[in-house]
Design a protein around this motif. Structure first.
Motif, PDB file in Angstrom:
ATOM      1  N   UNK A  86       9.885  49.379  37.283  1.00  0.00           N
ATOM      2  CA  UNK A  86       9.921  48.994  35.655  1.00  0.00           C
ATOM      3  C   UNK A  86       8.472  48.400  35.256  1.00  0.00           C
ATOM      4  N   UNK A  87       8.183  49.181  34.235  1.00  0.00           N
ATOM      5  CA  UNK A  87       7.040  49.011  33.326  1.00  0.00           C
ATOM      6  C   UNK A  87       7.007  47.345  32.773  1.00  0.00           C
ATOM      7  N   UNK A  88       6.091  46.597  32.892  1.00  0.00           N
ATOM      8  CA  UNK A  88       6.088  45.315  32.314  1.00  0.00           C
ATOM      9  C   UNK A  88       4.922  44.995  31.576  1.00  0.00           C
ATOM     10  N   UNK A  89       5.096  44.676  30.336  1.00  0.00           N
ATOM     11  CA  UNK A  89       3.869  43.934  29.881  1.00  0.00           C
ATOM     12  C   UNK A  89       3.927  42.557  29.690  1.00  0.00           C
ATOM     13  N   UNK A  90       2.601  41.997  30.118  1.00  0.00           N
ATOM     14  CA  UNK A  90       2.526  40.529  30.463  1.00  0.00           C
ATOM     15  C   UNK A  90       1.575  39.671  29.514  1.00  0.00           C
ATOM     16  N   UNK A  91       1.729  38.739  29.040  1.00  0.00           N
ATOM     17  CA  UNK A  91       1.114  38.017  28.207  1.00  0.00           C
ATOM     18  C   UNK A  91       1.050  36.568  28.803  1.00  0.00           C
ATOM     19  N   UNK A  92      -0.282  36.219  29.164  1.00  0.00           N
ATOM     20  CA  UNK A  92      -0.523  34.845  30.122  1.00  0.00           C
ATOM     21  C   UNK A  92      -1.392  33.874  28.924  1.00  0.00           C
ATOM     22  N   UNK A  93      -0.851  32.677  28.860  1.00  0.00           N
ATOM     23  CA  UNK A  93      -1.445  31.848  27.990  1.00  0.00           C
ATOM     24  C   UNK A  93      -1.814  30.662  28.760  1.00  0.00           C
ATOM     25  N   UNK A  94      -3.244  29.957  28.873  1.00  0.00           N
ATOM     26  CA  UNK A  94      -3.586  28.897  29.589  1.00  0.00           C
ATOM     27  C   UNK A  94      -4.609  28.082  28.701  1.00  0.00           C
ATOM     28  N   UNK A  95      -4.008  27.074  28.052  1.00  0.00           N
ATOM     29  CA  UNK A  95      -4.615  26.377  27.250  1.00  0.00           C
ATOM     30  C   UNK A  95      -4.741  24.685  27.668  1.00  0.00           C
ATOM     31  N   UNK A  96      -5.927  24.172  27.307  1.00  0.00           N
ATOM     32  CA  UNK A  96      -5.927  22.853  27.789  1.00  0.00           C
ATOM     33  C   UNK A  96      -4.939  22.084  27.067  1.00  0.00           C
ATOM     34  N   UNK A  97      -4.604  20.846  28.046  1.00  0.00           N
ATOM     35  CA  UNK A  97      -3.486  19.991  27.797  1.00  0.00           C
ATOM     36  C   UNK A  97      -2.138  20.724  27.407  1.00  0.00           C
ATOM     37  N   UNK A  98      -1.886  21.998  27.861  1.00  0.00           N
ATOM     38  CA  UNK A  98      -0.563  22.547  27.913  1.00  0.00           C
ATOM     39  C   UNK A  98      -0.243  23.195  29.243  1.00  0.00           C
TER      40      UNK A  98
END
Length: 730
Positions: A393-405
């Motif tokens: 299955x083709x997957x699109x990934x969005x990764x978010x890494x913010x300070x204090x989150x």
């Protein structure tokens, strides 16, 4: 790409199931336990259906459960448990043969999706309409269905049409082959076919004799005709072969998928690849064209011709054979050596050396002769590729890494999307920051089922341990898998439904006045019978209105029922209707669904061709007004049958009809031509001392019946009315 065309693959076990999906199948059909037409395959256990359905639905692939056998009264409770388990597992549809089971399931589960098995014998508009009206959503058409009839069905019915495009071609009309049942008490309609059609026969007519595999049909291959089938109205291309190897399943799926995606353009390599996977008789394009359908030399896989044995060195333990060929032989290939079309050896290539541009030396224990034909029946390298194919299955990934989150990962597919969060709040990196490449690398490790197609990353100057990324990915993948399956079930309206037993079936079990019924070939036979019978089924060898007109007035006061054959094109149906219209007092004996609306139900006999074997079928027909029912000729125990107000008949003292042919055996084996027909009543098939007569019947087209020359007499005593036969088998 043709998005609305389904490639439907067989699965006899879990390996074939996964191979079908991994090579591109849009749907898979499979069976469980004993209630399917392929008992001899491994099949699946009921408890496996949930994992099977989930795996298929993950890839947007449908699963159809085959319950395509006739069902006896004492088996309904067992089948209902299977159906409930399958519904709980979210199986997409059920393939059925038995009309009693189908109508009973519709009462219990009104929204259940039913597909009419090819064993139901639907091959014309009238039959399709009847099954549509009682709740079927798809018909798997008989292989004998013409393109013209397919077109008429599609443009006059709101029903899906499925058609076999690859695999074994039954020589007899499916659902009405009783050869194994009546010769060996092994019913094809119960999944117990012993394939007597693949044995060696003799066909003679007092003057000519032909020997060979005279009933062994070639495999069907319609790879060249897909566009014509789509134009006629087919939306599901079915591959036969639940008893075949997983590599065959994968190759067929791969080839047909490729041709469809290539706008129905095929290459010779496509046909060659199919033949390497399984080839019986170099294929036939069904009954669409006036082709030979029988391959009388061998009933087994013959692959492709690649060369001959040029030289043989025989040793004490091992032999050296030298194969002259332009084909590049490799280890793990399998070759078959034939002499005068007779198989001498099948050799798996292990010890091989190429000694010239067109010669290979193979060491083997098998003994073969110089000059033997060599055929490749397994391409080892290609089969390994097929078995190792992966569908993801083709997957699109969005990764978010913010300070204090907390770190956040969103995975999205065509139909589904989920978001997961890490456990710890992120802080500014004090030493080594995590890079986008590192995040992508860890998140891309999605296993065998998913593939990271696109990656988007919003990353502050933070440090994230690999273990955190791995846990986030694992949690996301697990959640995504569940979400995809749930969204599939919602999209396809696969609701959880529960069984509520409906006992109001009106089984009255009345005792009706017994009547005697008889099958006759000639109307004049009525005089000879001297009013011994009340009801007459008229089975002419030719359905000619001109001849019937001459006799009608003499017999119009008798209760005569015109026997409607198992097979009839729309043009032949018109001929039958002309006879019925003229013979106003006659009824019909319906041996296929197309004939059920020719006259009023009260003037219709449900014939043996409709395979009535249980009380639920009787209840269904009786509720529609069909009060005269002939039970199936198969040797089942009918002692517990309840007649639901109908008058039941059983055949006794008759010549059983064992097979129905759409091809002309006289053309096949004695080069007969229609304008100089060689048929006469003396043709007899012989098998192990048993003789079977070949009978011709004709409306417009000639069709043939293989009939026992020995009368059958009931061994059990029943309370039903009796139908006998008064005719010479010729």
């Amino acid at each position: 790409m043709q998005n609305n065309i389904e490639v439907l693959a067989p699965a006899g076990d879990y390996c074939s199931f996964k191979t079908a999906i991994n090579n591109g199948a849009d749907a898979v059909y499979l069976g469980v336990d004993n209630f399917n037409a392929r008992k001899k395959t491994l099949n699946f256990k009921c408890e496996e259906l949930k994992s099977v359905a989930d795996y298929a639905h993950l890839f947007n692939v449908k699963v159809y459960l085959t319950l395509n056998v006739v069902v006896l009264d004492n088996e309904f409770d067992k089948i209902l448990k299977i159906v409930q388990t399958a519904l709980d597992a979210k199986i997409d549809a059920f393939i059925l043969q038995d009309i009693g089971l189908a109508t009973y399931l519709k009462k219990i589960y009104p929204n259940i999706i039913l597909h009419a098995s090819t064993q139901m014998g639907v091959h014309n508009l009238e039959g399709a309409k009847f099954l549509q009206e009682i709740g079927f959503s798809r018909i798997i058409l008989s292989r004998e269905t013409s393109l013209d009839d397919i077109y008429k069905i599609k443009h006059n019915c709101n029903i899906e049409l499925e058609f076999f495009v690859q695999g074994a071609l039954c020589v007899s009309f499916s659902g009405n082959c009783y050869l194994c049942s009546l010769l060996a008490k092994s019913s094809g309609n119960r999944g117990e076919c012993k394939q007597f059609c693949r044995l060696n026969y003799e066909l003679s007519n007092n003057e000519k004799v032909k020997k060979g595999y005279l009933l062994s049909a070639k495999d069907i291959c319609l790879a060249k005709r897909l566009k014509q089938l789509v134009d006629a109205g087919i939306t599901s291309f079915k591959i036969e072969g639940r008893a075949r190897r997983q590599a065959y399943v994968g190759q067929c799926v791969r080839t047909y998928k490729k041709i469809i995606e290539n706008n129905f353009v095929y290459s010779q390599d496509d046909i060659t690849n199919l033949k390497k996977s399984f080839n019986r008789g170099d294929y036939v394009e069904g009954y669409f064209y006036d082709n030979s359908v029988i391959y009388d030399k061998t009933p087994s896989h013959i692959g492709i011709h690649i060369g001959k044995i040029d030289k043989v060195n025989n040793g004490k333990k091992f032999n050296e054979i030298f194969v002259k060929t332009n084909y590049k032989l490799k280890k793990e290939d399998v070759i078959k050596c034939l002499k005068n079309d007779r198989e001498l050896a099948t050799i798996t290539v292990k010890d091989i050396k190429q000694i010239s541009s067109d010669t290979y030396r193979i060491t083997t224990k098998n003994a073969v002769d110089k000059g033997c034909e060599v055929r490749l029946i397994v391409d080892g390298e290609n089969e390994l590729q097929i078995k190792n194919a992966k569908r993801r299955v083709n997957v699109e990934a969005t990764f978010i890494a913010r300070v204090n989150q907390k770190p956040q990962l969103t995975l999205t597919t065509n139909f589904s999307s989920i978001t997961v969060f890490g456990n710890e709040t992120l802080e500014n990196s004090k030493t080594c920051s995590t890079s986008k490449d590192m995040c992508k690398l860890q998140i891309s490790k999605m296993g065998d089922e998913f593939f990271l197609q696109n990656f988007d990353c919003c990353l502050d100057d933070v440090f994230i341990a690999k273990s955190v990324l791995n846990n986030l990915r694992r949690n996301a993948i697990e959640l995504l898998r569940k979400q995809i399956i749930a969204d599939y079930e919602k999209r396809n309206n696969l609701q959880c439904v529960k069984f509520e037993k409906n006992t109001n079936l009106n089984f009255v079990n009345e005792e009706k006045t017994k009547s005697k019924m008889v099958v006759i070939n000639n109307l004049k036979d009525i005089y000879l019978l001297n009013k011994k019978y009340e009801l007459y089924i008229y089975q002419p060898s030719e359905y000619k209105l001109d001849i019937i007109k001459l006799e009608y007035e003499k017999f119009k006061n008798y209760s005569i029922f015109l026997n409607c054959p198992i097979m009839a094109t729309h043009q032949e149906i018109k001929k039958l209707q002309e006879i019925i219209k003229f013979c106003k007092n006659w009824g019909v004996c319906a041996n296929n669904y197309y004939a059920l609306n020719f006259v009023k139900p009260a003037k219709t006999i449900i014939g043996t061709g409709l395979n009535v074997v249980n009380s639920h079928s009787i209840n269904f027909y009786s509720s529609l007004g069909y009060k005269k029912i002939l039970l199936s000729i198969e040797d089942f125990d009918y002692s517990n049958i309840k007649n639901s107000g109908a008058q039941l008949f059983i055949m006794n003292n008759y010549y059983p009809e064992l097979m129905y042919f759409n091809h002309c055996p006289i053309k096949e084996h004695f080069n007969s031509k229609c304008n100089s027909c060689l048929y006469n009543s003396n043709y007899v098939y012989s098998l192990n001392g048993k003789s079977l007569s070949l009978i011709r019947r004709k409306i417009i087209n000639c069709r043939f019946v293989l009939k026992s020359i020995t009368k059958k007499v009931l061994q059990q005593t029943y309370t039903f009315s009796i139908c006998e036969e008064f005719c010479n088998i010729k």
